[in-house]
Design an enzyme around this catalytic site. Structure first.
Site, mmCIF file in Angstrom:
data_model
loop_
_atom_site.group_PDB
_atom_site.id
_atom_site.type_symbol
_atom_site.label_atom_id
_atom_site.label_comp_id
_atom_site.label_asym_id
_atom_site.label_seq_id
_atom_site.Cartn_x
_atom_site.Cartn_y
_atom_site.Cartn_z
ATOM 1 N N LYS A 4 0.808 -1.219 0.000
ATOM 2 C CA LYS A 4 0.000 0.000 0.000
ATOM 3 C C LYS A 4 0.844 1.274 0.000
ATOM 4 C CE LYS A 4 -4.404 -1.550 1.963
ATOM 5 N NZ LYS A 4 -4.283 -2.975 1.920
ATOM 6 N N GLU A 163 -8.913 0.152 -6.806
ATOM 7 C CA GLU A 163 -9.996 0.529 -5.899
ATOM 8 C C GLU A 163 -9.937 2.026 -5.589
ATOM 9 O OE1 GLU A 163 -10.140 -1.991 -2.469
ATOM 10 O OE2 GLU A 163 -10.498 -3.787 -3.667
ATOM 11 N N GLU A 176 -6.194 1.422 -3.419
ATOM 12 C CA GLU A 176 -5.164 0.392 -3.586
ATOM 13 C C GLU A 176 -5.395 -0.322 -4.908
ATOM 14 O OE1 GLU A 176 -5.472 -2.604 -0.579
ATOM 15 O OE2 GLU A 176 -7.610 -2.898 -0.859
ATOM 16 N N ASN A 178 -5.350 -4.201 -6.541
ATOM 17 C CA ASN A 178 -5.270 -5.644 -6.294
ATOM 18 C C ASN A 178 -4.776 -6.315 -7.568
ATOM 19 O OD1 ASN A 178 -6.297 -6.074 -3.536
ATOM 20 N ND2 ASN A 178 -8.098 -5.064 -4.351
#
Length: 555
Positions: A4, A163, A176, A178
């Site tokens: 992150k 996101e 973030e 994924n």
């Protein structure tokens, strides 16, 4: 991009909107407090290597920042083997909307529309849908273009998700990325017609994407409910364990998809995420997808573990959800005192009582049937009229019931309910027609004392059906005195004791932490219900405890 801290720096460099915060690693609780004060409360404390809501805490003051730092770093170490944390501004009342991206090894990248993932508990998604009711075409395109920009900046190839948090003014901020297939990918497959796993395999083989951005459609609407082995009445879902004694997916219904990794007889243990399955429904419109989801949840049979279908059923039929008025705070706002199950109105209560009475009579009539030759001739007892008493909660209701063929006419609470069914009493599903409207109930259990547990509108209701005489006599039975729960602390879930903060003889204040239980990689702090002296401690760090096990006694 799985880190992150690193991903936020990359996103900033790629000109992607980011949330204000501290870009480095937070090393101590004191440093966390200083950073939080600089950013301004509220803040979000997050595990750098995190995901799935683990290692995340919201802090509104210094005390919560210190506590959040401790729990987040412990959860992060336990879940990811990496206790590094970051702190950023908490966007109050946001929506959580993510963009699906697909990129190949030749510099081509697409965005495959969005998924609305705002219905969450403990920062973990519960219900997702695609598309979002909130985004207009312009915002969708802007989010999609930034997501693709980021994927290209890191030379990403395969399917991935970027996101975003979106505020009420449609401003969006990178959260973030994924770099994998998301749990909720089926709803994107439903509205685009693409098989994301097939695309990932093609990309991995080195093929070019055979699609262009203008080829990506939004056809219809899809909704996903995450079905968990959880008790929704405890913090919207604390883990439950057990063996699936009966399991039946609603695959007989059209436009329903169930992705699961279990079967009848499977064990749900404390060592893994408690997800049972992903239940997906699809329709030409959102209303159709919601209607199919309601039907699918009512037809989903799960026995042996506590599950969250009552909560899912309530969410998708709630007026705020139906109107699209949602945020990540939906659950605590709609249920400020916690989830209590479906609240019956007067009409629904009559329908439930009448159905329970009809089921009871049907079972009584079946038990009178004798198959085969009789050694002693008997006169069959014919009856088509019964007077019953049905208990629901603390209330007793007098009923009169008449049977004609497969129709039961029930007089209850000043109204008449007509229940029609040719039900199979051995089946867990009970298809009924109540006052001309078709509905599905489930009989979870029936016993010889007249207790019937029915699943109605997603929620389990315990009713007791007795004859008038049995009901009168039952009022003379002694009642069990409930346990004084303020003086004892029991484990609300199965898990492992991580820490015990008290010893016999200590005086604890109301709300003071007594111990910490870890279940499915999430840490839960258990506190004293009142100020008292510790009488005895029945657990120690490292021990495995079951739901309801006694942990600490207070004087």
């Amino acid at each position: 991009m799985g880190d992150k801290i690193e991903s936020k720096l990359i996103a900033k460099a790629a000109k992607v909107n980011t949330i204000p915060g501290f870009d480095g690693v937070v090393k101590t609780a004191d440093e966390a407090v200083q950073i939080a004060q600089d950013i301004g409360y509220p803040v979000m404390i997050k595990a750098s290597a995190g995901g799935g809501g683990k290692g995340m805490r919201i802090a509104w003051n210094e005390e919560e920042t210190r506590e959040g730092f401790r729990f987040s770093s412990q959860e992060a170490a336990s879940s990811f083997g990496d206790d590094r944390l970051l702190i950023e501004k908490y966007i109050d009342n946001p929506r959580h909307i993510e963009i699906q991206v697909l990129a190949d090894k030749h510099g081509n990248a697409l965005w495959l529309n969005e998924r609305e993932c705002s219905i969450q508990r403990r920062n973990q998604k519960v219900v997702e849908e695609a598309p979002s009711t909130f985004l207009d075409g312009e915002t969708r395109r802007a989010m999609g273009e930034q997501a693709v920009q980021l994927a290209k900046a890191v030379q990403y190839s395969s399917a991935g998700t970027v996101e975003f948090l979106v505020d009420s003014g449609k401003n969006f901020y990178f959260l973030e990325m994924n770099t994998r297939l998301q749990v909720e990918h089926p709803i994107t497959e439903c509205i685009t017609g693409l098989d994301l796993v097939e695309q990932m395999i093609r990309v991995a083989k080195g093929y070019h994407l055979h699609l262009k951005q203008e080829d990506i459609p939004i056809n219809g609407w899809a909704i996903e409910s995450r079905v968990y082995a959880e008790d929704p009445y405890k913090s919207f879902g604390l883990p439950s364990i057990g063996r699936l004694s009966q399991y039946q997916e609603p695959l007989n219904l059209s436009k329903v998809r169930v992705d699961s990794g279990i079967q009848e007889g499977s064990d749900i243990s404390i060592y893994y995420d408690p997800m049972i399955s992903k239940l997906v429904t699809y329709g030409a419109s959102r209303a159709e997808a919601l209607s199919r989801m309601e039907e699918a949840l009512d037809n989903y049979v799960i026995r042996g573990v506590t599950h969250n279908i009552p909560l899912l059923r309530e969410i998708i039929s709630h007026p705020r959800f139906i109107s699209g008025d949602i945020s990540t705070n939906f659950l605590p706002e709609v249920y400020p005192d916690g989830f209590k199950g479906h609240q019956l109105d007067a009409n629904q209560r009559r329908e439930l009582l009448a159905s329970a009475a009809a089921l009871h009579v049907s079972a009584q009539l079946r038990s009178q049937n004798v198959h085969g030759p009789l050694r002693v001739a008997s006169v069959p007892v014919q009856s088509n009229h019964w007077e019953l008493c049905v208990e629901l909660g603390n209330e007793r209701h007098q009923l009169e019931i008449k049977k004609t063929g497969t129709t039961y006419k029930v007089e209850v609470d000043g109204g008449q309910v007509e229940v029609c069914s040719s039900w199979n009493l051995a089946s867990p599903l009970l298809p009924l027609t109540i006052n001309g409207t078709e509905c599905m109930m489930q009989c979870v259990s029936r016993d010889a004392s007249g207790v019937i547990v029915l699943q109605f509108m997603g929620t389990l209701f315990r009713v007791r059906v007795l004859s008038r005489l049995a009901s009168q006599l039952n009022s003379h039975m002694p009642e069990k005195v409930p346990e004084d729960t303020s003086s004892i602390l029991r484990s609300p879930m199965p898990g492992t004791v991580v820490a015990v903060s008290v010893k016999p003889g200590d005086t604890v204040a109301e709300g003071q932490e007594i111990c910490v239980i870890e279940a499915m990689k999430m840490q839960n702090s258990l506190a004293a219900a009142k100020q008292a002296k510790v009488k005895s401690v029945h657990c120690k760090s490292g021990e495995t405890v079951g739901e309801g096990d006694l942990l600490v006694e207070l004087e």
